[in-house]
Design a protein around this motif. Structure first.
Motif, PDB file in Angstrom:
ATOM      1  N   TRP A  44       0.521  -1.245   0.055  1.00 21.27           N
ATOM      2  CA  TRP A  44      -0.034   0.071   0.120  1.00 21.27           C
ATOM      3  C   TRP A  44       0.977   1.141  -0.063  1.00 21.27           C
ATOM      4  O   TRP A  44       0.862   2.047  -0.796  1.00 21.27           O
ATOM      5  N   ASN A  45       1.995   1.391   0.790  1.00 28.30           N
ATOM      6  CA  ASN A  45       2.691   2.356   1.123  1.00 28.30           C
ATOM      7  C   ASN A  45       3.491   2.850  -0.125  1.00 28.30           C
ATOM      8  O   ASN A  45       3.719   3.916  -0.413  1.00 28.30           O
ATOM      9  N   ALA A  88      -4.517  16.574  -2.573  1.00 27.76           N
ATOM     10  CA  ALA A  88      -3.623  16.643  -1.484  1.00 27.76           C
ATOM     11  C   ALA A  88      -3.997  16.143  -0.159  1.00 27.76           C
ATOM     12  O   ALA A  88      -3.448  15.217   0.545  1.00 27.76           O
ATOM     13  N   LEU A  89      -5.153  16.262   0.031  1.00 32.30           N
ATOM     14  CA  LEU A  89      -5.941  15.938   1.531  1.00 32.30           C
ATOM     15  C   LEU A  89      -6.128  14.216   1.049  1.00 32.30           C
ATOM     16  O   LEU A  89      -5.791  13.469   2.060  1.00 32.30           O
ATOM     17  N   ILE A  90      -6.725  13.983  -0.186  1.00 27.61           N
ATOM     18  CA  ILE A  90      -6.877  12.529  -0.442  1.00 27.61           C
ATOM     19  C   ILE A  90      -5.788  11.637  -0.200  1.00 27.61           C
ATOM     20  O   ILE A  90      -5.456  10.560   0.313  1.00 27.61           O
ATOM     21  N   ILE A  91      -4.523  11.994  -0.822  1.00 19.32           N
ATOM     22  CA  ILE A  91      -3.147  11.560  -0.552  1.00 19.32           C
ATOM     23  C   ILE A  91      -2.732  11.534   0.647  1.00 19.32           C
ATOM     24  O   ILE A  91      -2.059  10.391   0.927  1.00 19.32           O
ATOM     25  N   GLY A  92      -2.906  12.493   1.302  1.00 19.91           N
ATOM     26  CA  GLY A  92      -2.458  12.530   2.800  1.00 19.91           C
ATOM     27  C   GLY A  92      -3.228  11.421   3.601  1.00 19.91           C
ATOM     28  O   GLY A  92      -2.677  10.931   4.621  1.00 19.91           O
ATOM     29  N   PHE A  94      -4.696   8.668   2.288  1.00 21.82           N
ATOM     30  CA  PHE A  94      -3.961   7.352   1.916  1.00 21.82           C
ATOM     31  C   PHE A  94      -2.523   6.903   2.806  1.00 21.82           C
ATOM     32  O   PHE A  94      -2.318   5.831   3.189  1.00 21.82           O
ATOM     33  N   VAL A  95      -1.997   8.127   2.643  1.00 25.86           N
ATOM     34  CA  VAL A  95      -0.510   7.819   3.450  1.00 25.86           C
ATOM     35  C   VAL A  95      -0.828   7.490   5.110  1.00 25.86           C
ATOM     36  O   VAL A  95      -0.124   6.994   5.675  1.00 25.86           O
ATOM     37  N   VAL A  97      -3.642   6.083   6.431  1.00 25.30           N
ATOM     38  CA  VAL A  97      -3.988   4.755   6.358  1.00 25.30           C
ATOM     39  C   VAL A  97      -2.657   3.863   6.299  1.00 25.30           C
ATOM     40  O   VAL A  97      -2.760   2.784   7.023  1.00 25.30           O
ATOM     41  N   GLY A  98      -1.809   4.017   5.355  1.00 22.61           N
ATOM     42  CA  GLY A  98      -0.664   3.088   4.983  1.00 22.61           C
ATOM     43  C   GLY A  98       0.304   3.041   6.418  1.00 22.61           C
ATOM     44  O   GLY A  98       0.636   2.222   6.719  1.00 22.61           O
ATOM     45  N   ILE A  99       0.364   4.304   7.071  1.00 26.27           N
ATOM     46  CA  ILE A  99       1.463   4.370   8.160  1.00 26.27           C
ATOM     47  C   ILE A  99       0.678   3.554   9.272  1.00 26.27           C
ATOM     48  O   ILE A  99       1.273   2.806  10.099  1.00 26.27           O
ATOM     49  N   GLY A 100      -0.743   3.739   9.560  1.00 30.37           N
ATOM     50  CA  GLY A 100      -1.489   3.185  10.499  1.00 30.37           C
ATOM     51  C   GLY A 100      -1.353   1.443  10.438  1.00 30.37           C
ATOM     52  O   GLY A 100      -1.187   0.886  11.439  1.00 30.37           O
ATOM     53  N   MET A 101      -1.704   1.113   9.204  1.00 28.79           N
ATOM     54  CA  MET A 101      -1.408  -0.407   8.883  1.00 28.79           C
ATOM     55  C   MET A 101      -0.143  -0.875   9.291  1.00 28.79           C
ATOM     56  O   MET A 101      -0.042  -2.119   9.942  1.00 28.79           O
ATOM     57  N   PHE A 102       0.861  -0.239   8.949  1.00 28.63           N
ATOM     58  CA  PHE A 102       2.369  -0.662   9.105  1.00 28.63           C
ATOM     59  C   PHE A 102       2.505  -0.544  10.707  1.00 28.63           C
ATOM     60  O   PHE A 102       3.099  -1.701  11.127  1.00 28.63           O
TER      61      PHE A 102
END
Length: 213
Positions: A44-45, A88-92, A94-95, A97-102
């Protein structure tokens, strides 16, 4: 494990029953569950980083970014930030969410396990002062066992769960699972669990009688 070596709160909830077994788990979740989430979060990241490099990095560097909104060519920059605010907010998001999953995958991987005690009627879990009790009749009897050298894992399905929708076909029932991860004598524990689940099975037993005239 000796009953005198377990936490007092666990000992009190076991009494007056006699435990069939008491084990201390090395992990709270099996490693395969943590690794699955870890690999997915990395994928994802990596995927999201493509958009970060193509969109966010140029903005931070003071450059303009060019993209299309509703088939209309659009240009955005730090000085003209309104067109790039929503992307930018949408990409942020997603970032994040990816950090949270990691981070959650790392928690699952290194989280220490608790105590499990099996009695004639119940399976009791004690971890960090929290006690969870499941009656044996709540288990379906489906058990997966994995043994590697000294320690092994048990995954025991409950009768409860939730429906999971699928793109093709009907919804699928996904049962809740109780994990005993990193325990010694895993086959002995599995045998005792199966016995108690069978003894406390709430499903009516059907007997067939053949009448011969």
């Amino acid at each position: 494990m000796n009953i005198n070596s377990i936490p007092v709160d666990l000992k009190n909830i076991i009494n007056p029953e006699q435990p069939d077994f008491i084990v201390k788990c090395r992990r709270n979740y099996p490693r395969k569950k943590a690794f699955s989430l870890l690999f997915f979060s990395l994928f994802w990241n990596v995927f999201v980083s493509i958009f970060v490099i193509a969109f966010i990095v140029p903005l931070v560097s003071g450059q303009e970014v060019h993209f299309t909104t509703n088939d209309v060519p659009t240009t955005g920059s730090l000085d003209n930030w309104e067109p790039v605010l929503v992307p930018a907010l949408i990409i942020g998001l997603f970032v994040a969410v990816g950090i949270g999953m990691f981070l959650w995958a790392l928690v699952l991987l290194f989280q220490k396990g608790g105590f499990f005690a099996g009695t004639e009627t119940r399976l009791i879990k004690y971890r960090n002062g929290k006690i969870t009790v499941k009656d044996w009749e709540q288990f379906s009897g489906n058990i997966q066992v994995k043994n590697k050298q000294i320690y092994g894992d048990l995954e025991m399905e409950l009768r409860t769960g939730k429906m999971k929708s699928r793109n093709k076909g009907s919804d699928k029932f996904v049962p809740d699972i109780v994990y005993l991860s990193g325990v010694k004598n895993v086959f002995d524990i599995e045998k005792k669990c199966r016995l108690r689940i069978r003894e406390n099975d709430p499903t009516p037993k059907i007997t067939l009688e053949n009448n011969i005239d």
